[in-house]
Motif scaffolding. Structure first.
Motif, mmCIF file in Angstrom:
data_model
loop_
_atom_site.group_PDB
_atom_site.id
_atom_site.type_symbol
_atom_site.label_atom_id
_atom_site.label_comp_id
_atom_site.label_asym_id
_atom_site.label_seq_id
_atom_site.Cartn_x
_atom_site.Cartn_y
_atom_site.Cartn_z
ATOM 1 N N VAL A 122 0.997 -1.427 0.157
ATOM 2 C CA VAL A 122 0.060 0.041 -0.167
ATOM 3 C C VAL A 122 0.818 1.300 0.082
ATOM 4 C CG1 VAL A 122 -1.512 1.207 1.300
ATOM 5 C CG2 VAL A 122 -1.964 -1.068 1.006
ATOM 6 N N MET A 123 2.112 1.086 0.899
ATOM 7 C CA MET A 123 2.758 2.364 0.744
ATOM 8 C C MET A 123 3.319 2.758 -0.481
ATOM 9 S SD MET A 123 4.618 2.526 4.380
ATOM 10 C CE MET A 123 5.025 0.805 4.681
ATOM 11 N N ILE A 124 3.913 1.640 -1.101
ATOM 12 C CA ILE A 124 4.630 1.630 -2.529
ATOM 13 C C ILE A 124 3.641 2.144 -3.409
ATOM 14 C CG2 ILE A 124 5.656 0.324 -4.245
ATOM 15 C CD1 ILE A 124 7.365 -1.448 -2.345
ATOM 16 N N LEU A 125 2.427 1.595 -3.744
ATOM 17 C CA LEU A 125 1.454 2.011 -4.725
ATOM 18 C C LEU A 125 0.960 3.575 -4.335
ATOM 19 C CD1 LEU A 125 -0.941 -0.984 -4.810
ATOM 20 C CD2 LEU A 125 0.531 -0.133 -6.597
ATOM 21 N N LEU A 169 1.821 -4.381 -9.406
ATOM 22 C CA LEU A 169 0.974 -3.746 -9.723
ATOM 23 C C LEU A 169 1.022 -2.391 -10.495
ATOM 24 C CD1 LEU A 169 -1.441 -4.575 -6.586
ATOM 25 C CD2 LEU A 169 -1.697 -5.549 -8.874
ATOM 26 N N ALA A 170 2.069 -1.812 -9.959
ATOM 27 C CA ALA A 170 2.256 -0.449 -10.522
ATOM 28 C C ALA A 170 2.946 -0.583 -11.825
ATOM 29 C CB ALA A 170 3.433 0.369 -9.556
ATOM 30 N N ALA A 171 3.607 -1.624 -12.022
ATOM 31 C CA ALA A 171 3.930 -1.923 -13.695
ATOM 32 C C ALA A 171 2.930 -2.278 -14.456
ATOM 33 C CB ALA A 171 5.016 -2.843 -13.609
ATOM 34 N N LEU A 172 1.924 -3.008 -14.055
ATOM 35 C CA LEU A 172 0.833 -3.156 -14.924
ATOM 36 C C LEU A 172 0.027 -2.005 -15.079
ATOM 37 C CD1 LEU A 172 -0.656 -6.372 -13.011
ATOM 38 C CD2 LEU A 172 0.367 -6.236 -15.432
ATOM 39 N N GLN A 173 -0.061 -1.102 -14.247
ATOM 40 C CA GLN A 173 -0.828 0.002 -14.420
ATOM 41 C C GLN A 173 0.225 1.069 -15.480
ATOM 42 O OE1 GLN A 173 -3.734 1.021 -14.260
ATOM 43 N NE2 GLN A 173 -3.536 3.267 -14.735
ATOM 44 N N TRP A 229 12.449 5.993 -6.989
ATOM 45 C CA TRP A 229 13.028 4.614 -6.498
ATOM 46 C C TRP A 229 13.694 5.391 -5.136
ATOM 47 C CZ3 TRP A 229 11.916 0.337 -8.055
ATOM 48 C CH2 TRP A 229 11.447 0.301 -9.438
ATOM 49 N N GLY A 230 14.264 6.467 -5.099
ATOM 50 C CA GLY A 230 14.783 6.790 -3.688
ATOM 51 C C GLY A 230 13.793 6.840 -2.487
ATOM 52 N N TRP A 231 12.319 7.241 -3.090
ATOM 53 C CA TRP A 231 11.390 7.315 -1.774
ATOM 54 C C TRP A 231 11.060 5.710 -1.597
ATOM 55 C CZ3 TRP A 231 10.447 10.933 1.456
ATOM 56 C CH2 TRP A 231 10.732 12.204 1.007
ATOM 57 N N ILE A 232 11.110 4.795 -2.605
ATOM 58 C CA ILE A 232 10.738 3.518 -2.503
ATOM 59 C C ILE A 232 11.770 3.123 -1.452
ATOM 60 C CG2 ILE A 232 10.317 1.417 -3.613
ATOM 61 C CD1 ILE A 232 9.073 2.804 -5.869
ATOM 62 N N ILE A 233 12.947 3.189 -1.829
ATOM 63 C CA ILE A 233 13.963 2.346 -1.055
ATOM 64 C C ILE A 233 13.963 3.204 0.356
ATOM 65 C CG2 ILE A 233 16.547 2.465 -0.443
ATOM 66 C CD1 ILE A 233 17.000 2.459 -3.631
ATOM 67 N N ALA A 234 13.686 4.395 0.662
ATOM 68 C CA ALA A 234 13.520 5.107 1.772
ATOM 69 C C ALA A 234 12.301 4.310 2.754
ATOM 70 C CB ALA A 234 13.310 6.390 1.764
ATOM 71 N N ILE A 235 11.349 3.979 1.956
ATOM 72 C CA ILE A 235 10.026 3.476 2.623
ATOM 73 C C ILE A 235 10.369 2.006 3.390
ATOM 74 C CG2 ILE A 235 7.967 2.374 2.284
ATOM 75 C CD1 ILE A 235 7.874 5.161 3.151
ATOM 76 N N ASN A 236 11.328 1.127 2.398
ATOM 77 C CA ASN A 236 11.714 -0.111 2.805
ATOM 78 C C ASN A 236 12.660 -0.015 3.964
ATOM 79 O OD1 ASN A 236 10.755 -2.348 0.844
ATOM 80 N ND2 ASN A 236 10.852 -0.678 -0.480
ATOM 81 N N VAL A 237 13.693 0.965 3.926
ATOM 82 C CA VAL A 237 14.448 0.751 5.010
ATOM 83 C C VAL A 237 13.839 1.412 6.326
ATOM 84 C CG1 VAL A 237 16.624 2.223 5.956
ATOM 85 C CG2 VAL A 237 16.516 1.460 3.423
ATOM 86 N N LEU A 238 12.649 2.386 6.157
ATOM 87 C CA LEU A 238 12.037 3.028 7.459
ATOM 88 C C LEU A 238 11.250 1.767 7.995
ATOM 89 C CD1 LEU A 238 11.375 5.331 9.158
ATOM 90 C CD2 LEU A 238 9.518 5.801 7.548
#
Length: 410
Positions: free
Chosen positions: A41-44, A345-349, A373-382
């Motif tokens: 949900v955060m990534i989408l 899901l993001a790639a499909l859209q 990608w910077g924010w996606i990596i940050a969300i994963n680390v967080l």
């Protein structure tokens, strides 16, 4: 890499068949599902909101550029006071850092009329066609002073097609001027608010309508190579032109950004940032709650193992690391699946445009997607760091378990 006993024990418990047959397995699956859903949900959310902001910003910039240099005496309409812009000024504006293109323009409000209908428009003359070249859906770009392109929505309202001729009317101070045009192309940006407003033609067409001399324009449009530097570039241009008269010594230059030209649109986009923050906080709370509950269940079910290890001389820190490692494996699996499903899901859209939107309301035809990608990596680390941090407190339960009392859990 040296073997670390507590990690080896945690892996054997987690990956062994005995571990898979434990009664706590359903609860662990719920915790895993909670972590997975939270991450996806955060990534989408990030991909969609950043996609919205980038797409709408690019469309607004396509119609009016990132920065405009106009007359200070403008009245916030499309009937702008003329300014004289020399070739040396255009060259100077092109020399700023992050400036991608510089193009003068002329606008003139008017009306398109057919035998059965009419429609108010702004005729815009320009020689920069990159944005509209990407959005032409039928026909070609205008090449002569008798040719225009209109949006599909305007053509639909006026029952017009490529190749049709129509009359346009422009109000002067004491007169109304009529001009005959031929439609050579239709464009569709999905930005209904501007699609129904602008009609495009070569800049010399509007210059003749206005009766202006060479080097006299409504303004200059400037595109930057990265919107991250938009305000910085606008400030540089502003401080170099502020209080300067134009070449004819009459009008003072004024610099405005697309944010200042479209405050309502960008205020709406700024509200999306708050939505992202709220969603991320909620998902982190959900993920943290699920992983804490999963760890507590693992500890309660492994109370006999804890007692046995303590009886063999293991201290509380050693045993805590075993269960924290189990929880870390669970977190890693949840984060991995969350990324796979969310990015999938993001790639499909992104490639398939599967989810449509009402362009009149959202300014786009389908849900836009970007991959920050910077924010996606940050969300994963967080997510990983916060999840491990919240596990420290419940893991203290282990220190309360006494080997002497373990037999009571039989």
């Amino acid at each position: 890499m040296p073997n670390i006993p507590e990690i080896d024990i945690a892996k054997r418990i987690y990956f062994s068949q005995e571990g898979k047959d434990r009664q706590s397995r359903p609860a662990v699956r719920v915790a895993l599902a909670g972590m997975t859903v939270g991450v996806l949900v955060m990534i989408l959310t990030l991909c969609i909101v950043v996609g919205f902001k980038q797409t709408i910003t690019n469309k607004v910039a396509g119609f009016g550029a990132h920065i405009q240099v106009v007359s200070f005496d403008n009245n916030n309409t499309y009937d702008l006071h003329p300014i004289e812009v020399s070739d040396s000024m255009l060259t100077s504006l092109s020399g700023y850092r992050h400036v991608e293109s510089v193009a003068p323009f002329i606008t003139k409000p008017g009306m398109l009329k057919t035998d059965s209908a009419f429609h108010g428009i702004v005729l815009k003359g320009t020689d920069y066609w990159d944005f509209f070249a990407r959005n032409i859906v039928e026909g070609t770009l205008p090449a002569t002073q008798q040719e225009i392109i209109v949006s599909q929505s305007v053509a639909r309202q006026l029952h017009l097609h490529v190749g049709d001729a129509l009359t346009s009317y422009f109000v002067e101070e004491e007169d109304v001027r009529a001009r005959r045009f031929t439609i050579v192309g239709l464009f569709d940006t999905g930005f209904t608010q501007y699609d129904e407003l602008f009609v495009l033609t070569p800049i010399e067409t509007v210059r003749r309508l206005q009766g202006w001399d060479k080097n006299v324009y409504s303004g200059v449009e400037i595109l930057v190579d990265d919107v991250q530097f938009l305000n910085e570039t606008a400030d540089e241009i502003y401080f170099s032109t502020v209080n300067h008269l134009d070449e004819n010594g009459y009008n003072v230059y004024y610099v405005q950004t697309l944010y200042e030209q479209n405050p309502a649109i960008f205020a709406w986009l700024d509200l999306l940032d708050m939505n992202v923050i709220v969603i991320i906080v909620l998902m982190l709370l959900v993920a943290g709650f699920n992983i804490v509950s999963g760890l507590i269940i693992l500890i309660l079910e492994g109370v006999q193992l804890i007692g046995t290890l303590k009886a063999l001389g293991a201290d509380n820190r050693f045993v805590r690391r075993i269960f924290l490692t189990q929880a870390a494996l669970l977190i890693g699996k949840g984060v991995l699946w969350g990324n796979i499903i969310g990015l999938g899901l993001a790639a499909l859209q992104y490639f398939g445009h599967l989810v449509p939107l009402e362009a009149a309301t959202y300014y786009v035809n389908t849900v836009p997607i970007a991959f920050p990608w910077g924010w996606i990596i940050a969300i994963n680390v967080l997510t990983v760091v916060l999840s491990l941090m919240v596990l420290l407190l419940p893991s203290m339960i282990i220190s309360k378990i006494s080997p002497a009392r373990v037999m009571h859990f039989e």
